[in-house]
Design a protein around this motif. Sequence first.
Motif, PDB file in Angstrom:
ATOM      1  N   VAL A 139       0.839  -1.201   0.000  1.00 31.12           N
ATOM      2  CA  VAL A 139       0.000   0.000   0.000  1.00 31.12           C
ATOM      3  C   VAL A 139       0.879   1.258   0.000  1.00 31.12           C
ATOM      4  O   VAL A 139       0.645   2.206  -0.756  1.00 31.12           O
ATOM      5  CB  VAL A 139      -0.942   0.008   1.230  1.00 31.12           C
ATOM      6  CG1 VAL A 139      -1.658   1.340   1.349  1.00 31.12           C
ATOM      7  CG2 VAL A 139      -1.941  -1.119   1.120  1.00 31.12           C
ATOM      8  N   ALA A 140       1.929   1.242   0.852  1.00 33.06           N
ATOM      9  CA  ALA A 140       2.837   2.395   0.929  1.00 33.06           C
ATOM     10  C   ALA A 140       3.488   2.656  -0.427  1.00 33.06           C
ATOM     11  O   ALA A 140       3.581   3.801  -0.878  1.00 33.06           O
ATOM     12  CB  ALA A 140       3.899   2.154   1.997  1.00 33.06           C
ATOM     13  N   LEU A 141       3.924   1.577  -1.093  1.00 33.24           N
ATOM     14  CA  LEU A 141       4.592   1.742  -2.393  1.00 33.24           C
ATOM     15  C   LEU A 141       3.638   2.303  -3.439  1.00 33.24           C
ATOM     16  O   LEU A 141       4.021   3.128  -4.270  1.00 33.24           O
ATOM     17  CB  LEU A 141       5.172   0.400  -2.856  1.00 33.24           C
ATOM     18  CG  LEU A 141       6.446  -0.017  -2.120  1.00 33.24           C
ATOM     19  CD1 LEU A 141       6.890  -1.401  -2.554  1.00 33.24           C
ATOM     20  CD2 LEU A 141       7.564   0.995  -2.374  1.00 33.24           C
ATOM     21  N   MET A 178       1.139   4.233  -2.782  1.00 29.27           N
ATOM     22  CA  MET A 178       1.006   5.649  -2.437  1.00 29.27           C
ATOM     23  C   MET A 178       2.169   6.458  -3.003  1.00 29.27           C
ATOM     24  O   MET A 178       1.998   7.553  -3.537  1.00 29.27           O
ATOM     25  CB  MET A 178       0.972   5.819  -0.909  1.00 29.27           C
ATOM     26  CG  MET A 178      -0.419   5.698  -0.320  1.00 29.27           C
ATOM     27  SD  MET A 178      -0.358   5.203   1.413  1.00 29.27           S
ATOM     28  CE  MET A 178       0.479   6.565   2.138  1.00 29.27           C
ATOM     29  N   ILE A 179       3.386   5.908  -2.858  1.00 28.79           N
ATOM     30  CA  ILE A 179       4.565   6.621  -3.358  1.00 28.79           C
ATOM     31  C   ILE A 179       4.496   6.794  -4.873  1.00 28.79           C
ATOM     32  O   ILE A 179       4.730   7.878  -5.404  1.00 28.79           O
ATOM     33  CB  ILE A 179       5.863   5.861  -2.984  1.00 28.79           C
ATOM     34  CG1 ILE A 179       6.042   5.840  -1.473  1.00 28.79           C
ATOM     35  CG2 ILE A 179       7.072   6.496  -3.649  1.00 28.79           C
ATOM     36  CD1 ILE A 179       7.121   4.916  -0.993  1.00 28.79           C
ATOM     37  N   SER A 215       2.082   9.409  -6.121  1.00 28.84           N
ATOM     38  CA  SER A 215       2.155  10.740  -5.506  1.00 28.84           C
ATOM     39  C   SER A 215       2.616  11.808  -6.484  1.00 28.84           C
ATOM     40  O   SER A 215       2.831  12.940  -6.116  1.00 28.84           O
ATOM     41  CB  SER A 215       3.085  10.726  -4.303  1.00 28.84           C
ATOM     42  OG  SER A 215       4.405  10.519  -4.735  1.00 28.84           O
ATOM     43  N   TYR A 227       0.795  15.266  -7.017  1.00 25.37           N
ATOM     44  CA  TYR A 227       1.022  15.838  -5.706  1.00 25.37           C
ATOM     45  C   TYR A 227      -0.112  16.727  -5.235  1.00 25.37           C
ATOM     46  O   TYR A 227      -0.692  16.540  -4.189  1.00 25.37           O
ATOM     47  CB  TYR A 227       2.316  16.641  -5.756  1.00 25.37           C
ATOM     48  CG  TYR A 227       2.619  17.373  -4.490  1.00 25.37           C
ATOM     49  CD1 TYR A 227       2.270  18.695  -4.340  1.00 25.37           C
ATOM     50  CD2 TYR A 227       3.242  16.716  -3.439  1.00 25.37           C
ATOM     51  CE1 TYR A 227       2.541  19.352  -3.174  1.00 25.37           C
ATOM     52  CE2 TYR A 227       3.514  17.374  -2.271  1.00 25.37           C
ATOM     53  CZ  TYR A 227       3.158  18.688  -2.142  1.00 25.37           C
ATOM     54  OH  TYR A 227       3.431  19.337  -0.988  1.00 25.37           O
ATOM     55  N   THR A 248      -3.768  15.249  -4.339  1.00 29.75           N
ATOM     56  CA  THR A 248      -4.042  14.410  -3.199  1.00 29.75           C
ATOM     57  C   THR A 248      -5.129  15.037  -2.338  1.00 29.75           C
ATOM     58  O   THR A 248      -5.044  16.184  -1.968  1.00 29.75           O
ATOM     59  CB  THR A 248      -2.785  14.242  -2.332  1.00 29.75           C
ATOM     60  OG1 THR A 248      -1.661  14.232  -3.192  1.00 29.75           O
ATOM     61  CG2 THR A 248      -2.836  12.969  -1.547  1.00 29.75           C
ATOM     62  N   PHE A 289      -6.085  14.443   0.789  1.00 25.47           N
ATOM     63  CA  PHE A 289      -5.703  14.781   2.141  1.00 25.47           C
ATOM     64  C   PHE A 289      -4.786  15.987   2.174  1.00 25.47           C
ATOM     65  O   PHE A 289      -4.788  16.762   3.102  1.00 25.47           O
ATOM     66  CB  PHE A 289      -4.986  13.605   2.800  1.00 25.47           C
ATOM     67  CG  PHE A 289      -5.882  12.439   3.002  1.00 25.47           C
ATOM     68  CD1 PHE A 289      -6.846  12.470   3.997  1.00 25.47           C
ATOM     69  CD2 PHE A 289      -5.782  11.319   2.201  1.00 25.47           C
ATOM     70  CE1 PHE A 289      -7.679  11.399   4.183  1.00 25.47           C
ATOM     71  CE2 PHE A 289      -6.620  10.252   2.385  1.00 25.47           C
ATOM     72  CZ  PHE A 289      -7.572  10.295   3.375  1.00 25.47           C
ATOM     73  N   TYR A 290      -3.982  16.099   1.149  1.00 27.86           N
ATOM     74  CA  TYR A 290      -2.990  17.157   1.211  1.00 27.86           C
ATOM     75  C   TYR A 290      -3.636  18.531   1.204  1.00 27.86           C
ATOM     76  O   TYR A 290      -3.148  19.446   1.838  1.00 27.86           O
ATOM     77  CB  TYR A 290      -1.968  17.036   0.079  1.00 27.86           C
ATOM     78  CG  TYR A 290      -0.777  17.868   0.420  1.00 27.86           C
ATOM     79  CD1 TYR A 290       0.064  17.466   1.447  1.00 27.86           C
ATOM     80  CD2 TYR A 290      -0.552  19.079  -0.202  1.00 27.86           C
ATOM     81  CE1 TYR A 290       1.103  18.240   1.837  1.00 27.86           C
ATOM     82  CE2 TYR A 290       0.507  19.859   0.182  1.00 27.86           C
ATOM     83  CZ  TYR A 290       1.327  19.432   1.197  1.00 27.86           C
ATOM     84  OH  TYR A 290       2.353  20.219   1.592  1.00 27.86           O
ATOM     85  N   SER A 331      -4.477  19.138   4.801  1.00 30.23           N
ATOM     86  CA  SER A 331      -3.319  19.340   5.666  1.00 30.23           C
ATOM     87  C   SER A 331      -2.565  20.614   5.302  1.00 30.23           C
ATOM     88  O   SER A 331      -1.936  21.234   6.137  1.00 30.23           O
ATOM     89  CB  SER A 331      -2.390  18.137   5.573  1.00 30.23           C
ATOM     90  OG  SER A 331      -1.685  18.162   4.369  1.00 30.23           O
ATOM     91  N   ILE A 340      -4.098  23.339   7.351  1.00 30.00           N
ATOM     92  CA  ILE A 340      -3.753  23.264   8.779  1.00 30.00           C
ATOM     93  C   ILE A 340      -2.281  23.603   8.983  1.00 30.00           C
ATOM     94  O   ILE A 340      -1.924  24.499   9.744  1.00 30.00           O
ATOM     95  CB  ILE A 340      -4.036  21.851   9.334  1.00 30.00           C
ATOM     96  CG1 ILE A 340      -5.515  21.532   9.168  1.00 30.00           C
ATOM     97  CG2 ILE A 340      -3.642  21.780  10.801  1.00 30.00           C
ATOM     98  CD1 ILE A 340      -5.860  20.103   9.488  1.00 30.00           C
ATOM     99  N   VAL A 374      -0.262  26.777  10.901  1.00 29.89           N
ATOM    100  CA  VAL A 374       0.740  26.633  11.954  1.00 29.89           C
ATOM    101  C   VAL A 374       2.070  27.236  11.515  1.00 29.89           C
ATOM    102  O   VAL A 374       2.712  27.994  12.245  1.00 29.89           O
ATOM    103  CB  VAL A 374       0.928  25.141  12.316  1.00 29.89           C
ATOM    104  CG1 VAL A 374       2.031  24.983  13.347  1.00 29.89           C
ATOM    105  CG2 VAL A 374      -0.374  24.565  12.842  1.00 29.89           C
ATOM    106  N   LYS A 422      12.502  15.826  -3.128  1.00 33.90           N
ATOM    107  CA  LYS A 422      11.448  16.620  -3.735  1.00 33.90           C
ATOM    108  C   LYS A 422      11.012  17.683  -2.741  1.00 33.90           C
ATOM    109  O   LYS A 422      10.170  17.432  -1.883  1.00 33.90           O
ATOM    110  CB  LYS A 422      10.274  15.721  -4.122  1.00 33.90           C
ATOM    111  CG  LYS A 422      10.705  14.620  -5.104  1.00 33.90           C
ATOM    112  CD  LYS A 422       9.531  13.794  -5.533  1.00 33.90           C
ATOM    113  CE  LYS A 422       9.898  12.542  -6.277  1.00 33.90           C
ATOM    114  NZ  LYS A 422      10.930  12.578  -7.247  1.00 33.90           N
TER     115      LYS A 422
END
Lengths: 274, 167
Positions: free
Chosen positions: A23-25, A27-28, A31, A34, A37, A39-40, A43, A46, A50, A120
């Motif tokens: 799953v991680a791979l 995602m990579i 990506s 960019y 995404t 979720f990005y 985030s 947020i 900050v 990156k």
Amino acid sequence: MRSLLNFLLRFKTLILFLVLEAVALVMISTSHNYHQTVFYGLSRNISGFVARRLERGTYYFRLRSVNEELVKENTLLRRRLEGLTAMPAEGFSGVHDTISGVNYTYLNARVISNSVNKQKNFITLDRGSKHGVHVGMGVASPSGVVGVVVGVSPNYSVVMSLLNTDFRLSASIARNDYFGSLAWDGINYRYAKLSEIPHHVTVSEGDTIVTSGYSAIFPAGLMAGTLTGDQNRGGDFISLEVMLSVDFKKLTDVYVIGNLTRDERETLEEEVVK
Amino acid sequence: MNSILRYTGAFVLLVVLQLLIFNNIEFSGYVNPYVYVMFILILPVSIPSWILLLLGFLTGFVIDIFTGTMGVHTFATVLAGFVRPWVLSLNVTAEVAEGDMSPSSSRSGLRWFFIYTVTVVLVHHLALFFVELFSLKHFFHTLLRVLLSTAVTTFFILLFDFIRPHR
């Protein structure tokens, strides 16, 4: 029986491990989109908030170098202005048109999040779509090229830094106008490589590298760096080491560059190429 | 229940510290401490390995979301969660082996905790830096970054372990 059970339990862990890594791979490898995404986007708002708070505190301590840089740029602009006012009026009529010929607009922005230590690297600015920033606009600092806007939210925008191994800049040697592609090799944040320069071109240490203006993102002649004299001859082209004019570790104030006639230019280019 | 709360607190604290402070530390572009791995290190000894893997995934994923590096931290942290039980069993001591206590230097000695930390952190950083690069192009340069960053991360984890409340 018990050991078999243990074995299977252990095997279960291994399967879960492999699934999670797969799953991680995935995602990579996906990506590259960019800025798309889901979720990005969340985030970014947020962490942008900050980062902005934090930046307010640390900015104060850099005021001195920021001022110096601005004074330097002022001097440069003053010199250029001198050259412009001295120029005789051109064209057919005597009408003084202050708008024609203006292609680029500039919007000042503050860097609120930045990095130089990844392969990156991305930069977050405190300007977004509310201020007229669009994806694809160029970003420069008083000392030179910084990157291209790749993501925009109402209040913030994310810039793909020149220090991103995916970034390519069409750049030319100011002295003789030969152009190549400037890209970062991911090693040292002060140096990049200018490739695709033909063999017969003579270059010398200290030659200025500027944007070529062949893409609609940056105006021609924007400073990018200087040659260090290191070069790599191999194949049909040479690649030259460039010391970047922007020190990305000290980046605070930048300009977002908007091209007023970009759509017109790109539509024309697309039409013809088709 | 109480311990779940405590570990949740540790998780939030480590992630916030990572995002606000450690992500901004860059000595000459070489050293990037990733102290959030400490969360994987301090989970109870008796935790089932599948939970460890899922928590590794969650931790890495949260860091990825906030740093915009989709998948890279997830990959490395799942791997760290995968090797942790082995590293624990490799140099297990009588005190460590029992129960649902959290591995720490005060319980098992600084030397033991140091070796345990360095090993897991090294695995995590190796995976992180090389997956981020996705090639062996600048092998020795990247290796140097891994080693320096591992040293700094380990230093901070030992420091935090020293000051965290033990029960």
